[in-house]
Design a protein around this motif. Structure first.
Motif, mmCIF file in Angstrom:
data_model
loop_
_atom_site.group_PDB
_atom_site.id
_atom_site.type_symbol
_atom_site.label_atom_id
_atom_site.label_comp_id
_atom_site.label_asym_id
_atom_site.label_seq_id
_atom_site.Cartn_x
_atom_site.Cartn_y
_atom_site.Cartn_z
ATOM 1 N N SER A 33 0.744 2.773 -9.129
ATOM 2 C CA SER A 33 0.546 1.041 -9.197
ATOM 3 C C SER A 33 -0.052 0.994 -7.632
ATOM 4 N N ILE A 34 -0.600 -0.091 -7.374
ATOM 5 C CA ILE A 34 -1.142 -0.425 -6.195
ATOM 6 C C ILE A 34 -0.874 -1.912 -6.120
ATOM 7 N N LYS A 35 -0.630 -2.466 -4.748
ATOM 8 C CA LYS A 35 -0.601 -4.023 -4.566
ATOM 9 C C LYS A 35 -1.352 -4.397 -3.183
ATOM 10 N N PHE A 36 -1.836 -5.412 -3.052
ATOM 11 C CA PHE A 36 -2.523 -5.976 -1.964
ATOM 12 C C PHE A 36 -1.848 -6.863 -1.236
ATOM 13 N N LEU A 37 -1.596 -6.902 -0.126
ATOM 14 C CA LEU A 37 -0.871 -7.680 0.855
ATOM 15 C C LEU A 37 -1.438 -8.374 1.899
ATOM 16 N N ALA A 38 -1.027 -9.448 2.204
ATOM 17 C CA ALA A 38 -1.919 -10.380 3.240
ATOM 18 C C ALA A 38 -1.123 -11.468 3.666
ATOM 19 N N SER A 39 -1.509 -12.127 4.600
ATOM 20 C CA SER A 39 -0.922 -13.458 5.311
ATOM 21 C C SER A 39 -0.454 -14.486 3.999
ATOM 22 N N ALA A 40 0.198 -15.386 4.306
ATOM 23 C CA ALA A 40 0.472 -16.528 3.294
ATOM 24 C C ALA A 40 -0.955 -17.260 3.078
ATOM 25 N N ARG A 41 -1.666 -17.328 3.937
ATOM 26 C CA ARG A 41 -2.888 -17.937 3.857
ATOM 27 C C ARG A 41 -3.633 -17.406 2.687
ATOM 28 N N SER A 42 -3.856 -16.124 2.582
ATOM 29 C CA SER A 42 -4.618 -15.288 1.493
ATOM 30 C C SER A 42 -3.873 -15.046 0.300
ATOM 31 N N ALA A 43 -2.510 -15.445 0.393
ATOM 32 C CA ALA A 43 -1.820 -15.002 -0.769
ATOM 33 C C ALA A 43 -2.405 -16.215 -2.023
ATOM 34 N N GLY A 44 -2.205 -15.072 -3.133
ATOM 35 C CA GLY A 44 -2.707 -15.984 -4.342
ATOM 36 C C GLY A 44 -4.114 -15.789 -4.702
ATOM 37 N N ASN A 45 -4.956 -15.469 -3.693
ATOM 38 C CA ASN A 45 -6.370 -15.195 -4.068
ATOM 39 C C ASN A 45 -6.742 -14.143 -4.846
ATOM 40 N N THR A 53 -8.561 -6.887 -11.717
ATOM 41 C CA THR A 53 -8.451 -8.106 -10.918
ATOM 42 C C THR A 53 -6.763 -8.225 -10.621
ATOM 43 N N TYR A 54 -6.780 -8.226 -9.264
ATOM 44 C CA TYR A 54 -5.071 -8.296 -8.773
ATOM 45 C C TYR A 54 -5.009 -9.539 -8.054
ATOM 46 N N THR A 55 -3.759 -10.031 -7.794
ATOM 47 C CA THR A 55 -3.693 -11.025 -6.960
ATOM 48 C C THR A 55 -2.980 -10.625 -5.926
ATOM 49 N N ILE A 56 -3.553 -10.957 -4.477
ATOM 50 C CA ILE A 56 -3.104 -10.792 -3.336
ATOM 51 C C ILE A 56 -1.664 -11.301 -3.044
ATOM 52 N N GLU A 57 -0.714 -10.759 -2.510
ATOM 53 C CA GLU A 57 0.593 -11.193 -2.423
ATOM 54 C C GLU A 57 0.980 -11.319 -1.007
ATOM 55 N N GLU A 58 1.691 -12.262 -0.463
ATOM 56 C CA GLU A 58 2.052 -12.361 0.669
ATOM 57 C C GLU A 58 2.959 -11.397 1.244
ATOM 58 N N ALA A 59 2.746 -10.773 2.609
ATOM 59 C CA ALA A 59 3.291 -9.379 3.009
ATOM 60 C C ALA A 59 4.807 -9.815 3.734
ATOM 61 N N THR A 60 5.793 -9.575 2.894
ATOM 62 C CA THR A 60 6.946 -9.595 3.537
ATOM 63 C C THR A 60 7.769 -8.241 3.609
ATOM 64 N N PRO A 61 8.898 -8.304 4.383
ATOM 65 C CA PRO A 61 9.728 -6.775 4.189
ATOM 66 C C PRO A 61 10.008 -6.416 2.786
ATOM 67 N N ALA A 83 5.471 -2.988 9.532
ATOM 68 C CA ALA A 83 5.357 -1.270 9.533
ATOM 69 C C ALA A 83 6.892 -0.752 9.440
ATOM 70 N N PRO A 84 7.977 -1.033 10.334
ATOM 71 C CA PRO A 84 9.061 -0.675 10.302
ATOM 72 C C PRO A 84 9.956 -1.220 8.986
ATOM 73 N N GLU A 85 9.448 -2.098 8.774
ATOM 74 C CA GLU A 85 10.318 -2.569 7.213
ATOM 75 C C GLU A 85 9.906 -2.105 6.219
ATOM 76 N N ALA A 86 8.370 -1.629 5.901
ATOM 77 C CA ALA A 86 8.248 -0.670 5.209
ATOM 78 C C ALA A 86 8.724 0.514 5.005
ATOM 79 N N ALA A 87 8.712 1.114 6.077
ATOM 80 C CA ALA A 87 9.342 2.605 6.408
ATOM 81 C C ALA A 87 10.631 2.518 6.202
ATOM 82 N N LYS A 88 11.520 1.539 6.386
ATOM 83 C CA LYS A 88 12.976 1.263 6.098
ATOM 84 C C LYS A 88 13.097 1.328 4.623
ATOM 85 N N ARG A 89 12.289 0.905 4.138
ATOM 86 C CA ARG A 89 12.226 1.124 2.310
ATOM 87 C C ARG A 89 11.909 2.091 1.680
#
Length: 346
Positions: A33-45, A53-61, A83-89
């Motif tokens: 699976s793949i997801k595309f993460l960005a700022s809130a400004r780009s989320a939803g595009n 076609t995927y929907t860009i999601e807001e990057a959160t922990p 990055a530390p939040e991603a590694a923590k998970r």
């Protein structure tokens, strides 16, 4: 059967992120699976990837729950926070920014050079080196292995794509305005300058990033320090001068090295001819040598113009060229993940 991975790409719409997506498809990276993460400004595009076609999601922990590999290319501040939040998970983070590169607990990796350090990633984060450093150490490693290495002096000729899409657009606009006899404005380069900006069209700018107290720029210090860390040679003599040139893609480097042994040009040719990821292009009779226009969209690092120094038999001059968005960034990141898969580290 190759293990399938859950992948996250942070900063997919940038110049490097776009190339990451292309290489994931081209190299048939095993994606479950793949997801595309960005700022809130780009989320939803929407964003296109491999025919879907995927929907860009807001990057959160929480975005990194269940992610195996997270490819970061969205700027140092984003990497510092997430990055530390991603590694923590549980995700293995491969970070394309400079934020973690000199952290002693974060491996700084060019697979052709120091793949072995991937066995120990205490923070769950791996740093992708500076684009200019990557191509240089990839070319120097086979020479270091065979003949030893004592000194490196490099002058770079770096493409504007290394500064992002805004720099590419400004080069194109300035070139068009020069040709039309119009006023040429400079608002981008040098990036991070808090003093002034200069045109890059019809020009070269001997500054990349801000100046440090010692007179070198941060870009130059990155090359110096990263080379020593990647090659595990803290006492290696390294000096760098980094210059921005009016080329869209493809970094070039004039590199002078001194070896531990006296060898011939033929010996250097032979070492590079069989080196992984290296293409030797050196034939003065046919004027064959590397150039960025031919390295663009190509994976290897190209080496040519190899000459023995006239005054030092252990000294050699090389010309090294690579696509800075590929081997210098996106491709190297993916090769790190591929190496971990091959070595059963993922």
């Amino acid at each position: 059967m190759t293990k399938q991975l859950n992948v996250a790409v942070v900063g997919a719409t940038g110049a490097v992120g776009t190339k990451m997506m292309e290489k994931l498809i081209e190299r048939k990276f095993p994606i479950k699976s793949i997801k595309f993460l960005a700022s809130a400004r780009s989320a939803g595009n929407p964003i296109e990837f491999n025919g879907s076609t995927y929907t860009i999601e807001e990057a959160t922990p929480e975005s990194f729950e269940g992610v195996d590999v997270a490819l970061f290319s969205a700027g140092g501040a984003v990497s510092e926070a997430l990055a530390p939040e991603a590694a923590k998970r549980g995700a293995v983070v491969i970070d394309n920014t400079s934020h973690f590169r000199m952290d002693p607990e974060v491996p700084l990796v060019v697979p052709e050079v120091n793949r072995h350090v991937l066995k120990d990633i205490p923070k769950g984060i791996i740093a992708n080196p500076n684009c200019s450093t990557i191509q240089m150490v990839a070319a120097l490693q086979p020479l270091r292995e065979k003949f030893g290495l004592t000194k490196v002096v490099v002058s770079t000729y770096q493409a504007v794509s290394g500064s992002g899409i805004a720099a590419i657009d400004e080069l194109k606009a300035q070139s068009a305005n020069w040709d039309a006899g119009k006023n040429v404005e400079a608002n981008v380069l040098p990036v991070k300058s808090d003093v002034k900006h200069y045109p890059i069209a019809r020009n070269v700018i001997p500054q990349i990033d801000k100046f440090t107290e010692n007179g070198f720029t941060y870009e130059e210090m990155k090359m110096i320090n990263e080379t020593k860390k990647i090659m595990e040679m803290p006492t290696l003599s390294v000096a760098a001068t980094c210059v921005r040139v009016p080329v869209v893609s493809g970094h070039s480097e004039s590199v002078y090295i001194e070896l531990e042994q006296e060898v011939s040009v033929a010996d250097v040719f032979e070492a590079l001819r069989h080196a992984p990821g290296i293409v030797l292009e050196d034939d003065i009779a046919t004027q064959t040598y590397p150039m960025p226009i031919f390295a663009e969209n190509e994976d290897p690092t190209f080496v040519g113009r190899i000459r023995q120094d006239l005054d030092n038999k252990k000294g050699f001059h090389l010309w090294i060229v690579a696509d800075n968005l590929l081997k210098g960034a996106a491709l190297n990141s993916i090769q790190i993940a591929e190496a971990m898969l091959e070595d059963n580290l993922l």
